[in-house]
Motif scaffolding. Structure first.
Motif, PDB file in Angstrom:
ATOM      1  N   LEU A  25       0.780  -1.160   0.034  1.00 12.17           N
ATOM      2  CA  LEU A  25      -0.083   0.132   0.090  1.00 12.17           C
ATOM      3  C   LEU A  25       0.860   1.416  -0.005  1.00 12.17           C
ATOM      4  CD1 LEU A  25      -2.914   1.305   0.095  1.00 12.17           C
ATOM      5  CD2 LEU A  25      -2.776   1.058   2.847  1.00 12.17           C
ATOM      6  N   LEU A  26       2.050   1.135   0.640  1.00 13.79           N
ATOM      7  CA  LEU A  26       2.958   2.420   0.942  1.00 13.79           C
ATOM      8  C   LEU A  26       3.481   2.696  -0.700  1.00 13.79           C
ATOM      9  CD1 LEU A  26       4.264   4.324   2.864  1.00 13.79           C
ATOM     10  CD2 LEU A  26       5.910   2.412   3.152  1.00 13.79           C
ATOM     11  N   GLN A  27       3.928   1.632  -1.266  1.00 13.85           N
ATOM     12  CA  GLN A  27       4.526   1.855  -2.698  1.00 13.85           C
ATOM     13  C   GLN A  27       3.622   2.528  -3.758  1.00 13.85           C
ATOM     14  OE1 GLN A  27       7.704   2.490  -4.143  1.00 13.85           O
ATOM     15  NE2 GLN A  27       8.027   0.942  -2.575  1.00 13.85           N
ATOM     16  N   TRP A  28       2.402   1.681  -3.352  1.00 13.11           N
ATOM     17  CA  TRP A  28       1.008   2.276  -4.263  1.00 13.11           C
ATOM     18  C   TRP A  28       0.666   3.766  -4.222  1.00 13.11           C
ATOM     19  CZ3 TRP A  28      -1.176   2.329  -8.761  1.00 13.11           C
ATOM     20  CH2 TRP A  28      -2.278   2.690  -8.698  1.00 13.11           C
ATOM     21  N   GLU A  29       0.718   4.138  -2.888  1.00 16.67           N
ATOM     22  CA  GLU A  29       0.182   5.473  -2.663  1.00 16.67           C
ATOM     23  C   GLU A  29       1.706   6.308  -2.962  1.00 16.67           C
ATOM     24  OE1 GLU A  29      -2.462   6.980  -1.530  1.00 16.67           O
ATOM     25  OE2 GLU A  29      -3.227   4.921  -1.564  1.00 16.67           O
ATOM     26  N   ALA A  30       2.918   5.940  -2.876  1.00 14.97           N
ATOM     27  CA  ALA A  30       3.779   6.826  -3.544  1.00 14.97           C
ATOM     28  C   ALA A  30       3.990   7.046  -5.060  1.00 14.97           C
ATOM     29  CB  ALA A  30       5.438   6.121  -3.258  1.00 14.97           C
ATOM     30  N   ILE A  31       3.488   5.880  -5.783  1.00 12.13           N
ATOM     31  CA  ILE A  31       3.402   6.041  -7.027  1.00 12.13           C
ATOM     32  C   ILE A  31       2.003   6.942  -7.581  1.00 12.13           C
ATOM     33  CG2 ILE A  31       2.458   4.639  -9.057  1.00 12.13           C
ATOM     34  CD1 ILE A  31       3.877   2.012  -7.947  1.00 12.13           C
ATOM     35  N   ARG A  32       1.049   6.880  -6.576  1.00  9.54           N
ATOM     36  CA  ARG A  32      -0.124   7.702  -6.779  1.00  9.54           C
ATOM     37  C   ARG A  32       0.005   9.342  -6.633  1.00  9.54           C
ATOM     38  NH1 ARG A  32      -4.446   7.548  -3.502  1.00  9.54           N
ATOM     39  NH2 ARG A  32      -5.904   8.385  -5.099  1.00  9.54           N
ATOM     40  N   TRP A  33       0.995   9.652  -5.708  1.00 10.50           N
ATOM     41  CA  TRP A  33       1.288  10.942  -5.279  1.00 10.50           C
ATOM     42  C   TRP A  33       2.173  11.489  -6.359  1.00 10.50           C
ATOM     43  CZ3 TRP A  33       6.610  12.653  -3.875  1.00 10.50           C
ATOM     44  CH2 TRP A  33       6.615  13.866  -3.715  1.00 10.50           C
ATOM     45  N   ALA A  34       3.398  10.242  -6.606  1.00 17.67           N
ATOM     46  CA  ALA A  34       4.205  10.933  -7.929  1.00 17.67           C
ATOM     47  C   ALA A  34       3.454  11.281  -9.217  1.00 17.67           C
ATOM     48  CB  ALA A  34       5.247   9.973  -8.175  1.00 17.67           C
ATOM     49  N   LYS A  35       2.630  10.619  -9.497  1.00 23.35           N
ATOM     50  CA  LYS A  35       1.631  10.833 -10.678  1.00 23.35           C
ATOM     51  C   LYS A  35       0.681  12.147 -10.366  1.00 23.35           C
ATOM     52  CE  LYS A  35      -1.941   8.562 -13.515  1.00 23.35           C
ATOM     53  NZ  LYS A  35      -1.323   8.862 -14.881  1.00 23.35           N
ATOM     54  N   GLN A  36       0.180  12.303  -9.251  1.00 28.56           N
ATOM     55  CA  GLN A  36      -0.535  13.366  -8.956  1.00 28.56           C
ATOM     56  C   GLN A  36       0.176  14.721  -9.082  1.00 28.56           C
ATOM     57  OE1 GLN A  36      -2.138  12.510  -5.192  1.00 28.56           O
ATOM     58  NE2 GLN A  36      -3.525  10.871  -5.969  1.00 28.56           N
ATOM     59  N   GLN A  37       1.536  14.805  -8.884  1.00 26.46           N
ATOM     60  CA  GLN A  37       2.464  15.674  -8.937  1.00 26.46           C
ATOM     61  C   GLN A  37       2.893  15.957 -10.355  1.00 26.46           C
ATOM     62  OE1 GLN A  37       2.400  17.694  -6.098  1.00 26.46           O
ATOM     63  NE2 GLN A  37       1.092  16.063  -5.340  1.00 26.46           N
TER      64      GLN A  37
END
Length: 350
Positions: free
Chosen positions: A281-293
């Protein structure tokens, strides 16, 4: 060709101009950002930044952040080591530009007292092309700069994930077990948030110490990570994400963000509640955050040199390979001896 361009040292007041250029360039990278040099300045390095300018218009066309420090067992007066991590930031398809920049930069550093220059370009070859064109992305003039291969400092291989598809497509491209574990962690009550206080960083560091002992890898000092968080987080160039369960920290990763790329830099995980799959979940949220930025790719920052199942870090490879990315191999590290006292350099810390 060299008369068309002039090398110029970049000063503190030009920080924003520097970052704008590196951030927008196709070969830009976090390790060439001003902030990275600032971080390394607190860890025994002296950063220098040089830009190649068009002589007529004064426009920046190439850049290199050079990290400098003395060599082991070599007195300061005898010379120093110069290292360009993930650079120079240059269009390698322009031979004249490369030749001019590398020649002028080498001359400048030699006059300053540098013994050896190490370069580690942010250029890679996809796994399917490695056998046929390992160094095809570098200018032919690179060889004429009189360099020879050196042992790499940064990871030689990594996995890059394309972030341009939507989230549903990214989930669909994962291995089924990875997708299942992401959803399991969320369903079981694992939550992810960004570190917001120095105490958050200290708590994560204690977990990092545990991880280093368990998995047998070295880590920096607490002060190093505190500095990294203070430097990168306010500029939105990095974020420390923490996975928790009932208020207990289970895992945390430090993710860089620069040049439209998210980078998984440092990770720590607890020995407890591993069955809740917090790292997924941590890695997925990091991926989502980077994409959102606005990032268009995510770098998992290093895998073992081979795919051998008996490799010491094979577990790292398995975890990073399940997210739907592709394996790439960087062109490696090169050195140029600038003065007669220069010699082959042993691996150095990043």
């Amino acid at each position: 060709m060299s008369q068309q361009f002039i090398l110029s040292a970049v000063q503190e007041e030009q920080r924003e101009q520097w970052d704008d250029f590196v951030n927008a360039h196709a070969s830009g990278h976090l390790l060439q950002s001003w902030s990275w040099g600032e971080l390394k300045a607190g860890a025994g390095w002296h950063p220098q930044r040089f830009a190649l300018l068009e002589r007529e218009r004064g426009q920046m066309v190439a850049a290199a952040q050079v990290l400098c420090r003395t060599l082991p067992h070599v007195p300061l007066r005898a010379g120093y080591l110069a290292y360009i991590p993930k650079g120079p930031v240059i269009d390698w398809t322009q031979p004249g530009l490369c030749a001019s920049f590398l020649a002028q930069l080498g001359d400048k550093l030699r006059r300053q007292g540098a013994l050896v220059l190490l370069l580690e370009p942010e250029q890679f070859v996809r796994a399917v092309d490695i056998k046929s064109s390992e160094n095809s992305c570098l200018s032919e003039d690179f060889a004429s700069f009189v360099v020879r291969p050196a042992r790499p400092i940064q990871p030689l291989r990594t996995i890059l994930l394309d972030l341009t598809p939507d989230e549903e497509t990214l989930l669909a491209r994962m291995k089924e077990k990875w997708r299942y574990n992401v959803r399991l962690a969320s369903r079981k009550g694992v939550t992810v948030r960004a570190a917001s206080t120095l105490d958050d960083v200290r708590t994560w560091y204690a977990l990092l110490q545990t991880t280093g002992e368990r998995d047998q890898f070295g880590i920096h000092t607490l002060d190093y990570y505190l500095r990294a968080w203070r430097i990168f987080a306010p500029r939105n160039q990095g974020r420390l994400l923490l996975a928790e369960y009932n208020g207990q920290l289970l895992a945390g990763i430090f993710v860089g963000l620069f040049a439209q790329e998210g980078i998984y830099l440092y990770g720590a995980s607890s020995n407890e509640y591993r069955n809740l799959m917090p790292n997924y979940l941590l890695q997925w949220e990091a991926i989502r955050w980077a994409k959102q930025q606005g990032a268009t790719r995510y770098d998992f920052w290093g895998i073992p040199a081979t795919d051998d199942a008996d490799e010491a870090m094979a577990g790292v490879y398995r975890f990073k390979s399940g997210w739907g990315g592709e394996v790439v191999r960087y062109v490696g590290c090169y050195q140029r001896v600038l003065r007669r006292r220069g010699r082959l350099i042993a691996p150095i810390a990043d």
